[in-house]
Design a protein around this motif. Structure first.
Motif, PDB file in Angstrom:
ATOM      1  N   PHE A 200       5.711   8.894  10.559  1.00 14.17           N
ATOM      2  CA  PHE A 200       5.368   9.762   9.440  1.00 14.17           C
ATOM      3  C   PHE A 200       3.948  10.286   9.651  1.00 14.17           C
ATOM      4  CE2 PHE A 200       7.920   6.134   7.745  1.00 14.17           C
ATOM      5  CZ  PHE A 200       9.135   6.812   7.632  1.00 14.17           C
ATOM      6  N   PRO A 201       3.755  11.298  10.478  1.00 16.55           N
ATOM      7  CA  PRO A 201       2.400  11.782  10.799  1.00 16.55           C
ATOM      8  C   PRO A 201       1.659  12.273   9.553  1.00 16.55           C
ATOM      9  CG  PRO A 201       4.037  12.699  12.307  1.00 16.55           C
ATOM     10  CD  PRO A 201       4.792  12.038  11.209  1.00 16.55           C
ATOM     11  N   LYS A 202       0.335  12.209   9.629  1.00 20.36           N
ATOM     12  CA  LYS A 202      -0.482  12.721   8.540  1.00 20.36           C
ATOM     13  C   LYS A 202      -0.294  14.231   8.414  1.00 20.36           C
ATOM     14  CE  LYS A 202      -4.114   9.225   8.776  1.00 20.36           C
ATOM     15  NZ  LYS A 202      -5.572   8.975   8.918  1.00 20.36           N
ATOM     16  N   GLY A 203      -0.387  14.715   7.180  1.00 22.79           N
ATOM     17  CA  GLY A 203      -0.252  16.142   6.940  1.00 22.79           C
ATOM     18  C   GLY A 203       1.166  16.631   6.872  1.00 22.79           C
ATOM     19  N   THR A 204       2.142  15.720   6.791  1.00 21.33           N
ATOM     20  CA  THR A 204       3.551  16.127   6.681  1.00 21.33           C
ATOM     21  C   THR A 204       4.077  15.779   5.295  1.00 21.33           C
ATOM     22  OG1 THR A 204       4.333  14.010   7.563  1.00 21.33           O
ATOM     23  CG2 THR A 204       3.921  15.796   9.144  1.00 21.33           C
ATOM     24  N   ASP A 205       5.182  16.409   4.929  1.00 22.53           N
ATOM     25  CA  ASP A 205       5.806  16.172   3.631  1.00 22.53           C
ATOM     26  C   ASP A 205       6.702  14.943   3.731  1.00 22.53           C
ATOM     27  OD1 ASP A 205       6.848  16.282   1.129  1.00 22.53           O
ATOM     28  OD2 ASP A 205       8.087  18.060   1.474  1.00 22.53           O
ATOM     29  N   LEU A 206       6.290  13.843   3.101  1.00 17.88           N
ATOM     30  CA  LEU A 206       7.033  12.587   3.199  1.00 17.88           C
ATOM     31  C   LEU A 206       8.242  12.555   2.273  1.00 17.88           C
ATOM     32  CD1 LEU A 206       4.082  10.022   3.413  1.00 17.88           C
ATOM     33  CD2 LEU A 206       5.270  11.229   5.245  1.00 17.88           C
ATOM     34  N   SER A 207       8.312  13.481   1.323  1.00 15.48           N
ATOM     35  CA  SER A 207       9.481  13.491   0.431  1.00 15.48           C
ATOM     36  C   SER A 207      10.740  13.967   1.145  1.00 15.48           C
ATOM     37  CB  SER A 207       9.202  14.395  -0.774  1.00 15.48           C
ATOM     38  OG  SER A 207       8.989  15.736  -0.364  1.00 15.48           O
ATOM     39  N   ALA A 208      10.597  14.510   2.356  1.00 15.86           N
ATOM     40  CA  ALA A 208      11.769  14.972   3.106  1.00 15.86           C
ATOM     41  C   ALA A 208      12.578  13.827   3.682  1.00 15.86           C
ATOM     42  CB  ALA A 208      11.326  15.918   4.227  1.00 15.86           C
ATOM     43  N   HIS A 209      12.030  12.628   3.698  1.00 15.96           N
ATOM     44  CA  HIS A 209      12.722  11.472   4.281  1.00 15.96           C
ATOM     45  C   HIS A 209      13.554  10.776   3.201  1.00 15.96           C
ATOM     46  CE1 HIS A 209      10.325  11.913   7.933  1.00 15.96           C
ATOM     47  NE2 HIS A 209       9.266  12.055   7.158  1.00 15.96           N
ATOM     48  N   SER A 210      14.773  10.484   3.545  1.00 14.51           N
ATOM     49  CA  SER A 210      15.688   9.830   2.609  1.00 14.51           C
ATOM     50  C   SER A 210      15.534   8.318   2.680  1.00 14.51           C
ATOM     51  CB  SER A 210      17.131  10.216   2.935  1.00 14.51           C
ATOM     52  OG  SER A 210      17.494   9.738   4.229  1.00 14.51           O
ATOM     53  N   THR A 211      16.254   7.652   1.778  1.00 10.31           N
ATOM     54  CA  THR A 211      16.239   6.178   1.798  1.00 10.31           C
ATOM     55  C   THR A 211      16.783   5.653   3.118  1.00 10.31           C
ATOM     56  OG1 THR A 211      16.581   6.185  -0.607  1.00 10.31           O
ATOM     57  CG2 THR A 211      17.005   4.133   0.560  1.00 10.31           C
ATOM     58  N   GLU A 212      17.829   6.305   3.662  1.00  4.90           N
ATOM     59  CA  GLU A 212      18.393   5.865   4.936  1.00  4.90           C
ATOM     60  C   GLU A 212      17.371   6.004   6.067  1.00  4.90           C
ATOM     61  OE1 GLU A 212      19.793   7.903   2.812  1.00  4.90           O
ATOM     62  OE2 GLU A 212      21.377   6.568   2.022  1.00  4.90           O
ATOM     63  N   ASP A 213      16.565   7.078   6.037  1.00  2.00           N
ATOM     64  CA  ASP A 213      15.530   7.249   7.054  1.00  2.00           C
ATOM     65  C   ASP A 213      14.513   6.111   7.002  1.00  2.00           C
ATOM     66  OD1 ASP A 213      16.756   9.609   7.794  1.00  2.00           O
ATOM     67  OD2 ASP A 213      15.496  10.845   6.495  1.00  2.00           O
TER      68      ASP A 213
ATOM     69  N   ASP B 164       0.856  -1.184   0.000  1.00  2.00           N
ATOM     70  CA  ASP B 164       0.000   0.000   0.000  1.00  2.00           C
ATOM     71  C   ASP B 164       0.897   1.241   0.000  1.00  2.00           C
ATOM     72  OD1 ASP B 164      -2.266   1.499  -0.062  1.00  2.00           O
ATOM     73  OD2 ASP B 164      -2.775   1.270   2.051  1.00  2.00           O
ATOM     74  N   LEU B 165       0.271   2.415  -0.061  1.00  2.00           N
ATOM     75  CA  LEU B 165       0.967   3.687   0.065  1.00  2.00           C
ATOM     76  C   LEU B 165       0.427   4.443   1.268  1.00  2.00           C
ATOM     77  CD1 LEU B 165       1.057   5.111  -3.591  1.00  2.00           C
ATOM     78  CD2 LEU B 165       2.774   3.704  -2.447  1.00  2.00           C
ATOM     79  N   ILE B 166       1.302   5.165   1.968  1.00  2.00           N
ATOM     80  CA  ILE B 166       0.861   6.156   2.929  1.00  2.00           C
ATOM     81  C   ILE B 166       1.134   7.518   2.297  1.00  2.00           C
ATOM     82  CG2 ILE B 166       1.138   4.719   4.975  1.00  2.00           C
ATOM     83  CD1 ILE B 166       3.812   6.021   5.504  1.00  2.00           C
ATOM     84  N   ILE B 167       0.147   8.385   2.348  1.00  5.67           N
ATOM     85  CA  ILE B 167       0.161   9.629   1.590  1.00  5.67           C
ATOM     86  C   ILE B 167       0.532  10.785   2.509  1.00  5.67           C
ATOM     87  CG2 ILE B 167      -1.131  11.077  -0.006  1.00  5.67           C
ATOM     88  CD1 ILE B 167      -0.686   8.200  -0.925  1.00  5.67           C
ATOM     89  N   GLY B 168       1.319  11.731   1.974  1.00  2.00           N
ATOM     90  CA  GLY B 168       1.739  12.903   2.725  1.00  2.00           C
ATOM     91  C   GLY B 168       0.821  14.091   2.520  1.00  2.00           C
ATOM     92  N   LYS B 169       1.293  15.254   2.860  1.00  2.11           N
ATOM     93  CA  LYS B 169       0.510  16.473   2.842  1.00  2.11           C
ATOM     94  C   LYS B 169       0.012  16.792   1.428  1.00  2.11           C
ATOM     95  CE  LYS B 169       0.786  21.391   4.027  1.00  2.11           C
ATOM     96  NZ  LYS B 169       1.647  22.467   4.551  1.00  2.11           N
ATOM     97  N   ASP B 170      -1.299  17.078   1.331  1.00  2.00           N
ATOM     98  CA  ASP B 170      -1.941  17.456   0.070  1.00  2.00           C
ATOM     99  C   ASP B 170      -1.777  16.407  -1.020  1.00  2.00           C
ATOM    100  OD1 ASP B 170      -2.674  19.888   1.240  1.00  2.00           O
ATOM    101  OD2 ASP B 170      -0.806  20.857   0.599  1.00  2.00           O
TER     102      ASP B 170
END
Length: 408
Positions: free
Chosen positions: A364-377, A262-268
Motif C-alpha cells: 500500500f504505497p504512500k500517496g495512494t487511495d487505500l479505500s480501493a482495497h477490499s476486505t479480501e485484498d 495503528d493506522l496507515i494513511i492514504g492519499k490526502d
C-alpha cells in the motif's frame, strides 16, 4: 530640589563621606548632565566626579558600597547587569580585584563578569584597555535591541557562497563545514547551520532567496513548530492509561495476547487501513475502513476483529495518541480489553507495529487511495505477511507460531 550643598565640609566636621553628594551626582548623570555640570551642582571638583564615574585608583579613599546598599537600574530585568553593578566592577578593577572576587560580591557568575569586561571595555589610542562603566552601559544598551541584521545579509560573499551550494541541494550543515574548510582564516565567513535555516525561514530578513527553501531536504518554506510533550492538553474525554501501567508480561513478550495497533494513511488523509500486530508471534491483522477513519469507525472495526479471536489471545491493546482512538473507553466496555497509550513522540514503544507498517507500504504505497482495497485484498496481504519466516521467531512464520499457541 531636596539636595543642598553643605556649606562647611572641613575636617573639623569629622570624616563625613560624600554619600549624598555621590548619589545626587549619579542621579544628574542619569538625567543627561555632563560630568562638569553634575559636579558643579553637587559641589565637588569635576575630577571627583570622573573618579566616581570611572572608578577610584586609591582604595583608601573610597570603599565600594555593599550589594545590599546598591539599587538596580529601574526597568531592567535581573538577568542584565545594572549600571551600579558596572560601576562596582570598575571600582574593583582599579583595586586589582580578581574576577571571581567581583563575581562573588555581585552574586554573578565569574563568566558573566569576564564577558562583560571583554565585550564592553574601551581601547585608547595606545592600545590599552580600560573599563569605563558608563560607556560600557551605553554600549550594552545599544547592543540589546532586536531584531538585529543577520550575518548573511551583511556579507555578499557569504550570501553568494551559501546560495550557490543551496542551488546544488547541499544541506545547511554541509555548507557550514565547507565554509570552514574553504576560509579557515576568515571567521567572518563562518556561520552555524541554524543561521542558514533562520535566513531561509524568518520572514522579513531577505538574506537568502525564499525559493531556495525548496532545495532543503524537507522542501518546507517555513519552520514547523514543535510543542513540548509535557505541555500538551489531554486528547480524549476518557482518561488515557499510559504504557507505563501496562503489565510486565506484555513488555517481555512472554505471554501472547498483547497487541499493538495503528493506522496507515492514504492519499490526502482521506483513507486508511488499520493494523494490528501481536507482540509475541508478530501475527498481523488488518482492519477494513471503507467509510472513513473516525473514532467510531475504528472502534467498530476493532470490536469486530477482536471478537474473531479466542479470549486468551486478546489481553491488551497498545496504541499511539491518535485521534482515531478517542472512543477507546467504549471499546474497552464492549470487549473488556484495556487500551494502553504510548508517550508522545515515542514510536519505538510500538516497535513491532511500526516495523509491520513499513512492510505493508510495499503493498500500500504512500500517496495512494487505500479505500480501493477490499476486505479480501487485506486478508490476502495479511496472510502473505503471516506466512513469511521471521528471524526473531527462529525462522518460524507468525502463522505457525500462532497455530502452536491455539493447539496448546
Amino acid at each position: 530640589m531636596d539636595f543642598k550643598i553643605r556649606k562647611n565640609r572641613t575636617m573639623a566636621q569629622g570624616p563625613r563621606r560624600l554619600v549624598r553628594e555621590r548619589a545626587e551626582y549619579f542621579r544628574l548623570v542619569d538625567q543627561g548632565y555632563s560630568n562638569r555640570e553634575a559636579s558643579r551642582r553637587v559641589g565637588v571638583h569635576d575630577r571627583t566626579g570622573r573618579e566616581w564615574r570611572n572608578g577610584r585608583t586609591d582604595p583608601s579613599r573610597f570603599r565600594p558600597p555593599a550589594r545590599s546598599e546598591r539599587v538596580a537600574c529601574p526597568g531592567l530585568p535581573g538577568r542584565y547587569l545594572s549600571q551600579d553593578e558596572r560601576i562596582h566592577i570598575a571600582d574593583r578593577l582599579r583595586e586589582k580585584a580578581a574576577i571571581r572576587a567581583i563575581a562573588a560580591e555581585l552574586g554573578r557568575s565569574p563568566s558573566t563578569i569576564s564577558r562583560e569586561i571583554r565585550r564592553n571595555s574601551t581601547v585608547d589610542p595606545r592600545g590599552r584597555q580600560h573599563y569605563r562603566p558608563h560607556a560600557a552601559h551605553a554600549r550594552a544598551d545599544a547592543r540589546r535591541p532586536r531584531p538585529k541584521p543577520g550575518k548573511i545579509g551583511q556579507n555578499p560573499e557569504l550570501r553568494d557562497f551559501i546560495q550557490d551550494r543551496l542551488d546544488k541541494r547541499w544541506s545547511p550543515e554541509q555548507i557550514c563545514q565547507a565554509l570552514r574548510d574553504t576560509f579557515p582564516e576568515r571567521p567572518e565567513m563562518h556561520v552555524a547551520h541554524e543561521t542558514v535555516y533562520q535566513a531561509l525561514y524568518v520572514q522579513g530578513r531577505g538574506e537568502l532567496r525564499r525559493e531556495l527553501a525548496c532545495a532543503l531536504r524537507t522542501g518546507r518554506a517555513r519552520r514547523v513548530p514543535h510543542r513540548q510533550a509535557a505541555a500538551r492538553r489531554p486528547r480524549f474525554a476518557t482518561p488515557m492509561v499510559m504504557i507505563s501501567e501496562r503489565p510486565a508480561e506484555a513488555e517481555d513478550r512472554a505471554v501472547p495476547g498483547h497487541w499493538e495497533g495503528d493506522l496507515i494513511i492514504g492519499k490526502d488523509g482521506a483513507s486508511a487501513i488499520g493494523t494490528l500486530v501481536e507482540r509475541a508471534t508478530r501475527y498481523v491483522m488488518l482492519l477494513h475502513l471503507p467509510h472513513g477513519r473516525t473514532a467510531e469507525h475504528v472502534r467498530d472495526a476493532l470490536v469486530e476483529t477482536v471478537q474473531t479471536l479466542p479470549g486468551h489471545l486478546v489481553r491488551s491493546l497498545t496504541w499511539d495518541q491518535g485521534a482515531e482512538m478517542a472512543a477507546h473507553g467504549s471499546f474497552t466496555i464492549a470487549t473488556g480489553i484495556p487500551v494502553y497509550f504510548c508517550d508522545p513522540a515515542s514510536p519505538w514503544q510500538r516497535g513491532s507495529n511500526e516495523n509491520t507498517n513499513g512492510l505493508l507500504r510495499q503493498y500500500f504505497p504512500k500517496g495512494t487511495d487505500l479505500s480501493a482495497h477490499s476486505t479480501e485484498d487485506l486478508t490476502a496481504v495479511a496472510a502473505e505477511l503471516n506466512g513469511r519466516p521471521r528471524k526473531t521467531l527462529g525462522w518460524e512464520t507468525p502463522a505457525e507460531r500462532l497455530h502452536k499457541l491455539l493447539a496448546a
